[in-house]
Write a protein that holds these residues in place. Structure first.
Motif, PDB file in Angstrom:
ATOM      1  N   LYS A  41       0.827  -1.193   0.000  1.00  0.00           N
ATOM      2  CA  LYS A  41       0.000   0.000   0.000  1.00  0.00           C
ATOM      3  C   LYS A  41       0.866   1.250   0.000  1.00  0.00           C
ATOM      4  O   LYS A  41       1.899   1.300   0.662  1.00  0.00           O
TER       5      LYS A  41
ATOM      6  N   ALA B 136      -0.215  -7.388  -5.415  1.00  0.00           N
ATOM      7  CA  ALA B 136      -1.007  -6.235  -5.850  1.00  0.00           C
ATOM      8  C   ALA B 136      -0.490  -4.971  -5.184  1.00  0.00           C
ATOM      9  O   ALA B 136       0.076  -5.014  -4.082  1.00  0.00           O
TER      10      ALA B 136
ATOM     11  N   ASP C 257      -1.543  -0.507  -4.786  1.00  0.00           N
ATOM     12  CA  ASP C 257      -2.453   0.591  -5.088  1.00  0.00           C
ATOM     13  C   ASP C 257      -1.642   1.788  -5.549  1.00  0.00           C
ATOM     14  O   ASP C 257      -0.418   1.717  -5.693  1.00  0.00           O
ATOM     15  N   ARG C 258      -2.311   2.882  -5.820  1.00  0.00           N
ATOM     16  CA  ARG C 258      -1.654   4.132  -6.187  1.00  0.00           C
ATOM     17  C   ARG C 258      -0.583   3.943  -7.269  1.00  0.00           C
ATOM     18  O   ARG C 258       0.571   4.310  -7.097  1.00  0.00           O
TER      19      ARG C 258
ATOM     20  N   TYR D  58      -9.514   5.472  -8.942  1.00  0.00           N
ATOM     21  CA  TYR D  58      -8.679   4.530  -8.200  1.00  0.00           C
ATOM     22  C   TYR D  58      -7.939   3.675  -9.219  1.00  0.00           C
ATOM     23  O   TYR D  58      -8.566   3.023 -10.064  1.00  0.00           O
TER      24      TYR D  58
ATOM     25  N   GLN E 291      -5.060   0.713  -9.580  1.00  0.00           N
ATOM     26  CA  GLN E 291      -4.285  -0.314  -8.897  1.00  0.00           C
ATOM     27  C   GLN E 291      -3.714  -1.268  -9.938  1.00  0.00           C
ATOM     28  O   GLN E 291      -4.097  -1.236 -11.106  1.00  0.00           O
TER      29      GLN E 291
ATOM     30  N   GLU F 156     -10.510   2.969  -2.460  1.00  0.00           N
ATOM     31  CA  GLU F 156      -9.684   2.259  -3.421  1.00  0.00           C
ATOM     32  C   GLU F 156      -9.524   0.796  -3.028  1.00  0.00           C
ATOM     33  O   GLU F 156      -9.893   0.371  -1.943  1.00  0.00           O
ATOM     34  N   MET F 157      -8.979   0.020  -3.947  1.00  0.00           N
ATOM     35  CA  MET F 157      -8.781  -1.415  -3.766  1.00  0.00           C
ATOM     36  C   MET F 157     -10.034  -2.111  -3.239  1.00  0.00           C
ATOM     37  O   MET F 157     -10.054  -2.684  -2.159  1.00  0.00           O
TER      38      MET F 157
ATOM     39  N   GLU G 149     -11.411  -1.035  -0.054  1.00  0.00           N
ATOM     40  CA  GLU G 149     -10.433  -1.473   0.959  1.00  0.00           C
ATOM     41  C   GLU G 149     -10.851  -2.787   1.637  1.00  0.00           C
ATOM     42  O   GLU G 149     -10.378  -3.116   2.716  1.00  0.00           O
TER      43      GLU G 149
ATOM     44  N   TRP H 186     -10.321  -5.693  -0.031  1.00  0.00           N
ATOM     45  CA  TRP H 186      -9.623  -6.690  -0.839  1.00  0.00           C
ATOM     46  C   TRP H 186      -9.233  -7.916  -0.017  1.00  0.00           C
ATOM     47  O   TRP H 186      -9.206  -9.042  -0.529  1.00  0.00           O
TER      48      TRP H 186
END
Length: 517
Positions: free
Chosen positions: A46, A250, A252-253, A486, A488, A504-505, A508, A510
């Motif tokens: 993250k 995986a 994000d951002r 978002y 990813q 996102e994800m 959140e 996930w």
């Protein structure tokens, strides 16, 4: 049965619902993924997290802690991937005719990781953790309308509000409102003993966390992987490298300027989803020169929004209009004039403030959002033609939220938004709210907020929310130049169903919704 319109429960659905739709929250609806399967160890990196993070749910302020909280804790309600609201620990709920009294029936047979049953007393203590003058919780503003919490028997919690609130069940899905064990006159948040689908095995703030599936969780349609590891890798290059090298499954951002290139890597899929996330520059309206709305307006007209969307978001987003309500939300103001880059109008507002020029410092860090420092530099360049000398101060990533945000008078910020308008406004724009990062107070706005949440007539409610957006945009202290998708990236072994866009994800969530193919 719950009735869904436009991805959200309609008025009757708000006032009374049951557990009928609970399974919809996590099952794959998009058709792109195969049926989920159990097993494996999922590692996710993250672009959030800092050494000052705490397990106190009232203090959670970044995506890392959201994901941790949703993984280990249970909540009364949950926002499903399609944007509707579904039951979680609350098996069902119903409201009085004016939506000022709400009764939630607690699901029976749910236990904390320690084995203790979840009781109505735990729910009361958990919500009370965010209430009262002594509470430092960021959720204080959204639970402030609660006047009293009582119980009926061993399965019903009664919330009496200071007025009607048709969105109250949505409020209880807020990530701060985790249900923890009652302890003394408060709750036990320090142990991390939750009732969620994963058990917290290790928490190293700003570094990593480890989780194991809860074998006694009440649901069998979540928590597909055996264990998870979540890493805090705020540095964008390091995070991307971790994915490409296979060290994590995986991230994000994603670095937007390199998103297309990353997506061409064998086995890597870049995913983009529009939602309510927006990037802001917050001005402290209680400090000069930001006490003058003419100065604030000048700064809003001095930013080139289209340029930011093009060069910072690389098209993964849209232009903002200085209020936090997204185009997909129920009460988005479609008639509010869109601000555009206008140096002459910015100069006019400066003259109205009695100034020929303006010099201010903008504090920024990529901890705020990916490309935040570059965005500040672009802002600096566009502001020059308006007679504004914008000095960009690059701040360190670690400690940005504790040492810079709401401490310095002009800062870069990201917001995930909220599923309902009242929740967003109460969290960040109500006078005195803990996260009102512009320290803005407007009597008319606060008056409308109270009236709008109690109004059951959709047309009247819409009029009030439209006026509130106008007030924030043209009298508020926050410049909101862009809404960001978002974005990813996942490796070849990760699979999921339809993704939520409230955070996102996958909202959140996930940790419990994704699986390893």
């Amino acid at each position: 049965m719950s009735i869904i319109k436009g991805g959200l429960l309609d008025r009757r659905g708000f006032l009374k619902t049951t557990a009928a739709g609970a399974a919809m929250a996590t099952l794959p609806l998009g058709g792109a993924a195969a049926a989920p399967k159990r097993g494996g160890h999922l590692r996710v990196a993250k672009g959030h997290g800092q050494t000052t993070d705490t397990l106190d749910p009232g203090q959670w302020e970044n995506g890392y802690m959201l994901a941790l909280g949703f993984g280990i804790h249970g909540f009364l309600t949950e926002v499903a991937p399609d944007g509707s609201l579904v039951p979680q620990l609350a098996e069902s709920w119903e409201a009085s005719a004016d939506a000022s009294v709400w009764r939630f029936k607690l699901r029976q047979g749910v236990t904390f990781h320690s084995g203790k049953p979840v009781t109505v007393e735990d729910v009361v203590a958990s919500i009370n953790h965010h209430r009262g003058e002594d509470s430092t919780s960021a959720a204080g503003p959204i639970v402030e309308p609660i006047q009293e919490i009582t119980t009926e028997g061993n399965d019903t919690i009664v919330f009496t509000l200071d007025g009607g609130n048709a969105d109250f069940p949505f409020i209880l899905s807020d990530y701060h409102l985790a249900i923890c064990k009652a302890e003394g006159e408060g709750i036990d948040w320090k142990s991390g003993d939750g009732c969620g689908s994963y058990i917290l095995k290790n928490f190293n703030p700003g570094v990593s966390s480890e989780f194991e599936r809860n074998p006694n969780h009440w649901r069998d349609d979540v928590a597909w992987v055996d264990s998870c590891e979540m890493l805090s890798i705020v540095d964008q290059n390091a995070r991307t490298t971790a994915l490409v090298s296979g060290d994590v499954h995986a991230i994000d951002r994603v670095d937007l300027k390199a998103a297309a290139l990353l997506g061409r890597k064998p086995g890597v899929t870049v995913e983009s989803l529009a939602g309510t996330q927006h990037y802001t520059f917050a001005m402290s309206t209680n400090q000069d020169p930001y006490t003058d709305n003419n100065v604030r307006q000048a700064l809003k007209y001095a930013i080139n929004r289209e340029e930011l969307v093009e060069k910072i978001l690389f098209g993964y987003g849209s232009v903002g209009n200085d209020h936090p309500i997204g185009e997909g939300q129920r009460f988005y103001n479609t008639e509010l004039e869109q601000k555009t880059y206008d140096p002459d109008k910015a100069k006019w507002y400066l003259k109205e403030a009695g100034m020929d020029s303006l010099s201010v410092a903008l504090h920024s860090s990529d901890a705020a959002f990916s490309g935040a420092v570059d965005a500040a530099t672009l802002y600096q360049n566009s502001a020059k033609d308006a007679g504004i000398d914008l000095k960009v101060v690059r701040e360190p990533k670690d400690g940005y939220w504790s040492d810079v945000w709401m401490k310095d008078p002009f800062t870069a910020v990201y917001w995930g938004g909220r599923p309902v308008e009242d929740q967003m406004f109460a969290t960040a724009y109500k006078c005195g709210a803990a996260w009102n990062d512009s320290f803005w107070c407007n009597e008319r706005f606060d008056e409308l907020m109270i009236k709008a949440r109690a109004e059951l007539d959709e047309d009247k409610r819409r009029e009030m929310y439209w006026e509130m957006q106008d007030l924030v945009a043209n009298k508020g202290g926050v410049c909101i130049p862009m809404f960001a998708n978002y974005v990813q990236a996942i490796g070849p072994d990760v699979a999921h169903g339809e993704m939520a866009s409230n955070w996102e994800m996958d909202g959140e969530r996930w940790m419990e919704r994704w699986w390893l193919a």
